[in-house]
Write an enzyme that holds these catalytic residues in place. Structure first.
Site, PDB file in Angstrom:
ATOM      1  N   ASP A  17       0.877  -1.258   0.119  1.00  0.00           N
ATOM      2  CA  ASP A  17      -0.107   0.041  -0.149  1.00  0.00           C
ATOM      3  C   ASP A  17       0.806   1.284  -0.019  1.00  0.00           C
ATOM      4  O   ASP A  17       1.904   1.335   0.694  1.00  0.00           O
ATOM      5  CB  ASP A  17      -0.646   0.083   1.164  1.00  0.00           C
ATOM      6  CG  ASP A  17      -1.724   1.455   1.287  1.00  0.00           C
ATOM      7  OD1 ASP A  17      -2.730   1.151   0.660  1.00  0.00           O
ATOM      8  OD2 ASP A  17      -1.351   2.082   2.492  1.00  0.00           O
ATOM      9  N   GLU A  61       1.243  -0.662  -5.240  1.00  0.00           N
ATOM     10  CA  GLU A  61       0.371   0.392  -5.391  1.00  0.00           C
ATOM     11  C   GLU A  61       1.242   1.432  -5.918  1.00  0.00           C
ATOM     12  O   GLU A  61       1.722   2.206  -4.968  1.00  0.00           O
ATOM     13  CB  GLU A  61      -0.599   0.703  -4.250  1.00  0.00           C
ATOM     14  CG  GLU A  61      -1.787   1.566  -4.797  1.00  0.00           C
ATOM     15  CD  GLU A  61      -2.312   2.495  -3.544  1.00  0.00           C
ATOM     16  OE1 GLU A  61      -1.456   2.800  -2.595  1.00  0.00           O
ATOM     17  OE2 GLU A  61      -3.306   3.069  -3.669  1.00  0.00           O
TER      18      GLU A  61
HETATM   19  C1  NOJ Z   1      -4.520   3.312  -0.750  1.00  0.00           C
HETATM   20  C2  NOJ Z   1      -5.446   2.273  -0.239  1.00  0.00           C
HETATM   21  O1  NOJ Z   1      -5.965   1.732  -1.288  1.00  0.00           O
HETATM   22  C3  NOJ Z   1      -6.555   3.282   0.654  1.00  0.00           C
HETATM   23  O2  NOJ Z   1      -7.738   2.553   0.484  1.00  0.00           O
HETATM   24  C4  NOJ Z   1      -6.058   3.926   1.732  1.00  0.00           C
HETATM   25  O3  NOJ Z   1      -6.917   4.873   2.098  1.00  0.00           O
HETATM   26  C5  NOJ Z   1      -4.603   4.414   1.303  1.00  0.00           C
HETATM   27  N1  NOJ Z   1      -3.692   3.859   0.665  1.00  0.00           N
HETATM   28  C6  NOJ Z   1      -3.923   4.678   2.809  1.00  0.00           C
HETATM   29  O4  NOJ Z   1      -3.516   3.397   3.174  1.00  0.00           O
END
Ligand code: NOJ
Length: 537
Positions: A202, A267
């Protein structure tokens, strides 16, 4: 013979936002047992071969699990560790790999690490987070939280500010501290030892920040203060993408070396050009270069952002594929829990073509839960929304509503009122109804997963661009030594004829689910919004 590739080449992944997948215990929230109950749907009905589970760890749920208070636990809302182990065992028996979320940039403010860090300036964990003093009482710099407002929160107890790139309940860990890195590596080992097949990492861009904490520059293209919130007013070139980013990612990836077959999906969304950075290629492509690309690959999010136009898709995918070394795994997706849903973005008529595109492209495609029945965004009045962020101006709840299983109460998701409302159209858009209708979207997804699983060219073949002289039609070839397949997609709601230019073969598949074994030669008429697959072997 195609070289044997690891599972993540050619498999089909499905993202499960657990809260909204299936509620097994009647509390209105989806859970791990709910996934176990539906494994047969995933593996035998839909035909996916991997699942990504959104966070299920202990959490105050300010950001619905992306605020972790204990990385090595299961939040009671979702079950317990035994439930997780059972899910893993049964998923593996059904031929499904399991990827879990790894939230390494921040913890919850209720995590024991932060509680200690906050307790005093001398605490051994003080330096696990990012604390700064300020001379004038204002935040130490102009950095912004992606959820709105300053990224700094003042703590009167120790008279310093801590950094939070997301909500103030999600303090950023200090990745310059080797103890932090080790702690996260131990978290990875904990889950790998239990048997998970990989992670989705993430928010990695924030792992490294500017060492001098310089202000982020203003965004010269941002004019309308009311358009999309103040976050876009700055270019976030100092608050993220710092000099140690790839080093941190490589250190995380190296953990996987001891766990053969494991994998890290990162991500890393495309970002607007940053002045002074060489961006003739999207930033995330650097990941393949600087991190072990056999064990790690970034999502590319362009298919979530591009307007539905064959020219844009052709241009992006041809260009992207041409930049990838054959060993770099592309990861395409049309949606996730942070973005509006596919059907709402491109319209119902186009989603069948999108499904064919996703499941015929190289690499590891990710389907977002509900996409397979054409679930749409559910508009929830501002006052009733649960999402703390201002993403997209209207929060993210719209794309996180309960999966519609059947026509019964609450769409068969739960016996109780679900945590978010079910789409009012669930009687039409649900799994049971669509299964009974031979040409439904769900049956198209099923046929496409089957096609991909049976075709070596679709799973492992090269990608070759096709020149089709029509601006609404995009096509490409997937090829191994033994198999050659063409995919031709009509992006428009008008019919169009395409020339075979001397190629001969058989049309083996149409998104209308009715064309089979028709000869392909000379001129072939594509119906409105039709995609076809041709066997040219
Ligand atoms: C990306 C995640 O997909 C999202 O849902 C989250 O709020 C943020 N990162 C913070 O962790």
């Amino acid at each position: 013979m195609t070289k044997t590739k690891p599972w993540f080449w050619g498999d089909i992944a499905y993202q499960i936002y657990i809260r909204s997948f299936y509620d097994s215990n009647g509390d209105g929230v989806g859970d791990l047992r709910g996934i176990i109950d539906k494994l047969d749907y995933l593996s035998n009905t839909l035909g996916v071969t991997a699942i990504w589970l959104c966070p299920f760890y202990d959490s105050p749920m300010v950001d619905f699990g992306y605020d972790v208070s204990d990385y090595e636990s299961v939040d009671p809302l979702f079950g317990d560790l035994d439930d997780f182990k059972e899910l893993l065992k049964q998923a593996h028996t059904s031929g499904i790999k399991v990827i879990v979320d790894l939230i390494a940039n921040h913890t919850s403010d209720k995590h024991q690490w932060f509680i200690e860090s906050k307790s005093s300036k001398d605490n051994p964990k003080r330096n696990w987070y990012i604390w700064h003093s300020s001379e004038d009482g204002n935040p130490p710099n102009d950095w912004l939280s992606a959820f709105g407002g300053s990224a700094w929160e003042y703590d009167s107890h120790t008279n310093q500010f801590y950094l939070h790139s997301f909500s103030k309940q999600q303090p950023d860990l200090n990745w310059n501290n080797p103890e932090v890195k080790d702690a996260i590596k131990n978290v990875m080992k904990f889950w790998l030892d239990i048997g998970v097949d990989g992670f989705r990492a993430d928010a990695v861009y924030w792992l490294s920040k500017d060492g001098w904490f310089r202000d982020d520059p203003r965004n010269p293209h941002f004019h309308d203060k009311n358009s999309s919130g103040e976050y876009d007013a700055l270019i976030h070139s100092h608050s993220r993408l710092g000099p140690h980013l790839y080093e941190h990612l490589q250190d995380m990836t190296a953990v996987l070396e001891d766990y053969p077959g494991s994998f890290l999906v990162v991500e890393a969304s495309p970002i607007a050009a940053i002045p002074g950075k060489n961006q003739d290629i999207p930033e995330y492509l650097n990941l393949y270069r600087y991190v072990d690309s056999k064990l790690c690959a970034p999502f590319n999010f362009e298919l979530i952002r591009l307007p539905w136009d064959a020219r844009f898709y052709k241009s992006f995918i041809d260009n992207f594929q041409s930049k990838l070394h054959p060993d770099y795994l592309p990861i395409y997706t049309f949606g996730n829990h942070d973005n509006p849903r596919l059907a709402s973005r491109i319209g119902e008529e186009a989603i069948r073509v999108a499904a064919m595109l996703l499941l015929t492209l190289p690499g590891l495609p990710f389907i977002y839960y509900g996409e397979e029945i054409g679930m749409k965004d559910v508009q929830i009045p501002r006052g009733e929304q649960k999402d703390p962020s201002r993403f997209g101006g209207n929060g993210r709840d719209a794309a996180r509503t309960p999966l519609q299983w059947n026509k019964s109460n609450n769409a068969g998701f739960s016996s109780q009122t679900p945590w978010l409302p079910v789409d009012k159209d669930y009687e039409k858009y649900n799994i049971e109804t669509q299964l009974a209708k031979p040409d439904s979207l769900l049956n198209l997804y099923r046929a496409l997963t089957m096609l991909r699983r049976q075709s070596d060219a679709l799973r492992h073949g090269n990608y070759l661009s096709l020149e089709i002289n029509h601006s609404s039609v995009y096509g490409f070839i997937r090829q191994t030594k033994a198999e050659k397949i063409a995919i031709i997609l009509n992006f428009s709601s008008k019919k169009h004829s395409v020339e075979s230019k001397g190629s001969k073969g058989k049309i083996i598949f149409s998104t209308y689910l009715d064309k089979e074994n028709l000869l392909y030669k000379d001129l072939t008429e594509l119906r409105p919004n039709e995609g076809i697959v041709i066997n040219l072997s």
